[in-house]
Design a protein around this motif. Structure first.
Motif, PDB file in Angstrom:
ATOM      1  N   VAL A   1       0.926  -1.262   0.087  1.00 39.58           N
ATOM      2  CA  VAL A   1       0.177  -0.107  -0.065  1.00 39.58           C
ATOM      3  C   VAL A   1       0.892   1.044  -0.039  1.00 39.58           C
ATOM      4  O   VAL A   1       2.106   1.222   0.419  1.00 39.58           O
ATOM      5  CB  VAL A   1      -0.891   0.088   1.153  1.00 39.58           C
ATOM      6  N   ARG A   2       0.225   2.607  -0.249  1.00 40.39           N
ATOM      7  CA  ARG A   2       1.176   3.552  -0.321  1.00 40.39           C
ATOM      8  C   ARG A   2       1.631   3.845   1.179  1.00 40.39           C
ATOM      9  O   ARG A   2       0.830   3.806   2.092  1.00 40.39           O
ATOM     10  CB  ARG A   2       0.122   4.600  -0.716  1.00 40.39           C
ATOM     11  N   LYS A   3       2.890   4.371   1.032  1.00 40.63           N
ATOM     12  CA  LYS A   3       3.674   4.718   2.430  1.00 40.63           C
ATOM     13  C   LYS A   3       3.023   5.976   2.865  1.00 40.63           C
ATOM     14  O   LYS A   3       2.935   6.971   2.303  1.00 40.63           O
ATOM     15  CB  LYS A   3       5.082   4.774   2.281  1.00 40.63           C
ATOM     16  N   PRO A   4       2.626   5.946   4.296  1.00 38.64           N
ATOM     17  CA  PRO A   4       2.041   7.457   4.742  1.00 38.64           C
ATOM     18  C   PRO A   4       3.263   8.412   4.680  1.00 38.64           C
ATOM     19  O   PRO A   4       4.369   8.073   4.866  1.00 38.64           O
ATOM     20  CB  PRO A   4       1.743   7.256   6.162  1.00 38.64           C
ATOM     21  N   ASP A   5       2.665   9.525   4.131  1.00 38.33           N
ATOM     22  CA  ASP A   5       3.866  10.480   4.120  1.00 38.33           C
ATOM     23  C   ASP A   5       4.541  11.043   5.486  1.00 38.33           C
ATOM     24  O   ASP A   5       5.469  11.652   5.467  1.00 38.33           O
ATOM     25  CB  ASP A   5       3.104  11.937   3.510  1.00 38.33           C
TER      26      ASP A   5
END
Length: 312
Positions: free
Chosen positions: A109-113
């Motif tokens: 999944v997308r890495k949290p910023d």
């Protein structure tokens, strides 16, 4: 590409930096440039003795990845080149201690910023273990009481935060030196296993997350309410009579082996973004110091996770 591999089973010294072929993504897979890779107990156990989760050497260990998507196989539409992602690799196949990995797109999944690659790489396997055990299996909800063994460890410290985010009352076992750290994470009650027998002081819990094995399972039964649930994670160390004894007491007993889980990863990422989950990183080392990282991990004295970085 460079990777950490081993030709034989054994101690940390069998880990060597080698050159292997860069993987090519198959259908629905992504190619990820590894920025950081987390260590877990399964890594040093597999290194030493192999097991059902690994083929015969040579192999590359590692399940936790944070990195950047560089390419895709046919039919993959979740991630684009340049996306920062994190996730868990399958149990079989090349591991994360390498410059590049491929895996099904839904393993990421997308890495949290809000977090860097090091802290993202510390989450997947341990976080999914805690989420799948407490949420999917035990159905943990607000007001329930949960006992988490080895609460300052890789799985334990994330389980404490997940349980608190679900509104549970959290009791943890850990050495006294780690109690301050666990209170910061939200633990409500702590037991120093060196000075107290948790089975004598903890009562009426709904869920036990048992991460150690041996007699911890049978002793934990005394802390549970009838109808409660004990979840065992140390599969090779589970007391053989645990399930039968639990059944006699009206207690549910389950053994859990974590698996890659897109929905679980998204839930963990949401907790990170909400400020409700953070991974404690005990140490970072470059990829070529994998043996040293294994030595540190095997001391069982660290809080949180050890992470390897992949310098370019």
């Amino acid at each position: 590409m460079k990777a950490i591999s081993q030709d034989v089973l054994g101690g940390p010294e069998v880990l060597q930096m080698v050159e292997i072929d860069k993987p090519v993504p198959g259908p629905t897979e992504v190619l990820v440039r590894v920025e950081a890779a987390g260590l877990n107990p399964t890594d040093w156990k597999t290194r030493a003795s192999g097991g059902v989760l690994a083929s015969a050497p040579p192999f590359v260990l590692g399940k936790d990845v944070s990195g950047v998507v560089e390419g895709s196989g046919v039919g993959q539409a979740l991630h684009k080149p340049g996306d920062a992602v994190f996730g868990m690799l399958p149990h079989h196949g090349q591991g994360a201690f390498a410059e590049y990995v491929t895996a099904p797109s839904r393993n990421f999944v997308r890495k949290p910023d809000s977090i860097d690659h090091v802290h993202a790489a510390a989450i997947p396997l341990a976080g999914l273990t805690a989420w799948q055990s407490l949420v999917d299996v035990a159905g943990l909800r607000s007001g329930m009481r949960v006992l988490i063994h080895a609460a300052a460890g890789g799985v334990g410290h994330l389980a404490v935060q997940i349980a608190k985010a679900r509104g549970a009352y959290v009791i943890g076992t850990a050495s006294a030196a780690k109690h301050g750290f666990l209170r910061e994470l939200g633990a409500d009650e702590l037991v120093d296993y060196r000075d107290q027998d948790f089975a004598h002081v903890v009562r009426d819990v709904d869920v036990v997350l048992e991460t150690i094995g041996g007699d911890y399972g049978p002793r934990s039964l005394r802390t549970l309410r009838p109808g409660g649930t004990i979840i065992s994670l140390a599969l090779s160390l589970i007391d053989p009579g645990l399930h039968a004894r639990a059944a006699e007491l009206g207690i549910r007993s389950e053994a859990v082996l974590v698996e890659p889980d897109h929905a679980g990863l998204r839930a963990l990422a949401a907790l990170v973004e909400a400020g409700a989950l953070r991974a404690e990183v005990a140490a970072t080392m470059p990829l070529w110091e994998a043996a040293k990282a294994h030595e540190l991990g095997e001391t069982n004295r660290t809080s949180g996770k050890i992470v390897l970085t992949v310098p370019r």
